[in-house]
Design an enzyme around this catalytic site. Structure first.
Site, PDB file in Angstrom:
ATOM      1  N   HIS A  93      55.322 -36.379  92.457  1.00 53.44           N
ATOM      2  CA  HIS A  93      54.004 -36.977  92.649  1.00 53.44           C
ATOM      3  C   HIS A  93      53.371 -37.390  91.320  1.00 53.44           C
ATOM      4  CE1 HIS A  93      53.177 -34.966  96.816  1.00 53.44           C
ATOM      5  NE2 HIS A  93      53.806 -36.117  96.922  1.00 53.44           N
ATOM      6  N   GLU A  94      52.778 -38.582  91.305  1.00 50.43           N
ATOM      7  CA  GLU A  94      52.036 -39.088  90.149  1.00 50.43           C
ATOM      8  C   GLU A  94      52.872 -39.106  88.872  1.00 50.43           C
ATOM      9  OE1 GLU A  94      49.301 -40.624  90.560  1.00 50.43           O
ATOM     10  OE2 GLU A  94      49.355 -40.067  92.672  1.00 50.43           O
ATOM     11  N   GLY A  95      54.124 -39.456  88.991  1.00 49.07           N
ATOM     12  CA  GLY A  95      54.987 -39.590  87.831  1.00 49.07           C
ATOM     13  C   GLY A  95      55.915 -38.410  87.677  1.00 49.07           C
TER      14      GLY A  95
ATOM     15  N   HIS B  60      56.441 -38.345  82.326  1.00 47.38           N
ATOM     16  CA  HIS B  60      55.406 -37.692  81.520  1.00 47.38           C
ATOM     17  C   HIS B  60      55.946 -37.200  80.185  1.00 47.38           C
ATOM     18  CE1 HIS B  60      52.139 -38.033  84.348  1.00 47.38           C
ATOM     19  NE2 HIS B  60      52.984 -37.743  85.320  1.00 47.38           N
TER      20      HIS B  60
END
Length: 595
Positions: A448-450, A455
């Site tokens: 989720h979200e990268g 990151h």
């Protein structure tokens, strides 16, 4: 179980983190939060806990077993979801962090994040709907024109309309510069959108009157500079007077291993399924200026990244709490020193290996909670501090910490739930116990979200170099300050962190010494792993300083968890730092046909 105990979250640890360590009550000295007090913070925390216990947790298993499904073209979701969302909305909590004039009551984000973790731990699937809505409302408030703010914020903060974020497309994941959805400006100033979106959480349902999609679409040329951000509602019209279905078609539902209570959709914009007037495409309203869409979307994405980190932390904590309760009550085997086979069996928490797993899971959970809430408190300074220097420094620290605060809990929170399953033994992987669901739910957070790798590239490729390394220097300075204070008190753990922080600084400098991005970034994930372990070690050590002089059981437990992390977990960073220091390029230079 009394009010000081729970298997959802640990209220004692949460209170310690907020008040004894982060001292969030000091935020009330800032004008933005001057109307608040510890009493109002506690009221929000207590109310959210009650809603989590009474409305969210009871249907958690039901929404996992009976995931959203299509019936006659509509999404059907178990009944408990809407009841829980209505309870949360009626409490006025969806817009709590927003400005008063926007329908909120200017609650510090760190308090809202801590309160939200009760919902995430109790029922991660249902919690996604209001948390996405809050993030979408924050973005609209920050960047949309006043008339759009006036139209969309009130029904969103009231919980009548929910919000989503639409980035990914079929075949396009994190490479947002390749998005194909197109938005064309019309003579009346609106836009018409055509394209396909994939993996859209909360993308279609009957839980609210309307769904406010924030859609990243191409209004200009290639790459990210051609992207703009638009509000594209499911229904057109004003609150209370919705007139026509927008041309957004539900193509299908994605069925996931976890987070099953959150409907996940594939959407088609401008397919002609619901034509609007003479135009072709779904009607959208531009947020801000053309070409700035990705910059605006990062406002919601960064909030969502911290929400994902918080989700992972909350699921880690509830997994640990369930495992500890089981280990205290499950009787099996005898003490290692027992020689008499007729002695009664003992609770499994007496066995060293079970204790190892419990302490490791506890360290991951408490470290994750500390990391997420520390970072979120910095956001409150960014938003509300009247000291320009303090505000700028807080923003630099947030930039550096966000990829770690998203990824470290996501990577190790699921390990905490894996350990919770192991502690349960055979009972852990059957549906009679909830820990197998916590694991499945938490496994999604690393994507989720990268992803972790995305990151890692962000941290090492951008954030540690941002502003000539000013944010990274601030982080190192904060870590060094804690080491210095701990060392002055005679801590034998302080030197263990000090030497590794020095290595991280030296390695970071060496990786970028010749400016070769390939050599610097080829092992970026190892860098994120090592940096994350060091940051969490720092925060746990800092918490030990906050209980200095205390001899109660809570303080002793903090010291024990921190010591375990330093001696049993932190040493793994050494191998990663060794690899980074070696300059290894095997992943850059290999022949992929050999894989």
């Amino acid at each position: 179980m009394n009010r000081n105990e729970s298997t959802i979250m640990d209220p004692n640890d949460l209170a310690f983190v907020l008040y004894d360590w982060l001292r969030v009550d000091e935020l009330t000295t800032l004008p933005r939060f001057a109307e608040h007090s510890r009493a109002t913070f506690d009221d929000v925390l207590d109310l959210t806990r009650r809603i989590a216990e009474e409305y969210f947790q009871p249907h958690s298993r039901a929404s996992d077993l009976e995931e959203p499904r299509l019936v006659d073209g509509s999404v059907r979701i178990v009944e408990g979801v809407k009841t829980a969302l209505d309870a949360f909305a009626e409490a006025g909590l969806i817009g709590a962090p927003l400005d008063e004039e926007a329908g909120g009551f200017q609650l510090p984000q760190v308090v809202y994040r801590a309160a939200s973790m009760w919902l995430q731990a109790a029922n991660i699937g249902t919690s996604a709907y209001p948390l996405l809505t809050t993030a979408a409302a924050n973005l609209i408030r920050a960047y949309a024109a006043p008339e759009l703010v006036e139209r969309y914020l009130p029904p969103m903060t009231d919980g009548r309309w929910f919000g989503t974020m639409n980035l990914s497309e079929p075949g396009v994941g994190s490479s947002l510069g390749d998005l194909d959805t197109v938005a064309k400006r019309q003579e009346d100033g609106t836009y018409r959108l055509r394209g396909e979106k994939m993996w859209i959480s909360g993308g279609d349902h009957e839980l609210s009157e309307n769904i406010v999609h924030l859609v990243l679409a191409r209004t200009g040329g290639a790459g990210t500079r051609g992207l703009s951000l638009l509000i594209v509602p499911k229904w057109l019209g004003e609150p209370g007077a919705l007139t026509q279905r927008n041309d957004i078609a539900l193509v299908g539902l994605n069925h996931k291993m976890g987070f099953r209570g959150t409907v996940n959709t594939a959407l088609s914009y401008g397919s002609g399924a619901y034509p609007v007037g003479d135009g072709a495409g779904a009607v959208g309203y531009l947020i801000g200026e053309e070409g700035h869409g990705l910059a605006y979307m990062f406002h919601m994405m960064n909030e969502a990244r911290l929400a994902v980190g918080a989700s992972a932390a909350a699921l880690a904590e509830t997994g640990f709490l369930h495992a500890r309760e089981y280990a205290r009550s499950r009787v099996q085997g005898r003490d290692l020193a027992a020689k008499d086979p007729t002695l009664p069996p003992v609770p499994i928490i007496r066995h060293p290996d079970v204790r190892r797993m419990l302490l490791e899971a506890k360290a991951y959970a408490e470290g994750s909670v500390a990391l997420v809430l520390y970072t979120t408190r910095l956001l409150d300074l960014v938003q509300a501090s009247e000291d320009g220097s303090a505000r700028a420094n807080a923003e630099l620290l947030v930039d550096v910490l966000t990829p770690i605060a998203k990824s470290w809990p996501s990577q190790w929170g699921v390990k905490a739930d894996d350990l919770a399953i192991q502690i349960h033994g055979g009972s852990g992987y059957v549906r009679d116990f909830p820990v197998e669901q916590f694991y499945r739910d938490n496994r999604l957070n690393d994507i989720h979200e990268g992803t972790h790798g995305i990151h890692a590239l962000d941290l090492l490729g951008r954030k540690v170099r941002l502003a000539d390394g000013a944010g990274f220097a601030l982080l190192v300075g904060a870590m060094t300050d804690t080491v210095r204070r701990a060392d002055a008190l005679g801590s034998d753990l302080a030197p263990l962190l000090a030497v590794r922080v020095e290595r991280l600084v030296d390695i970071t400098r060496a990786l970028w010494a010749d400016g070769d991005a390939v050599s610097a970034l080829v092992n970026a994930s190892e860098y994120l792993d090592a940096a994350g372990d060091l940051v969490v070690a720092w925060l746990l050590l800092d918490q030990v300083l906050a209980v200095e002089g205390r001899t109660d059981a809570f303080a002793e437990a903090k010291r024990l968890t921190t010591r375990f992390f330093f001696l049993h977990v932190l040493p793994r960073a050494d191998a990663q730092l060794d690899l980074l220091a070696s300059g290894d390029r095997i992943l850059a230079d290999l022949d992929e046909s050999l894989i």
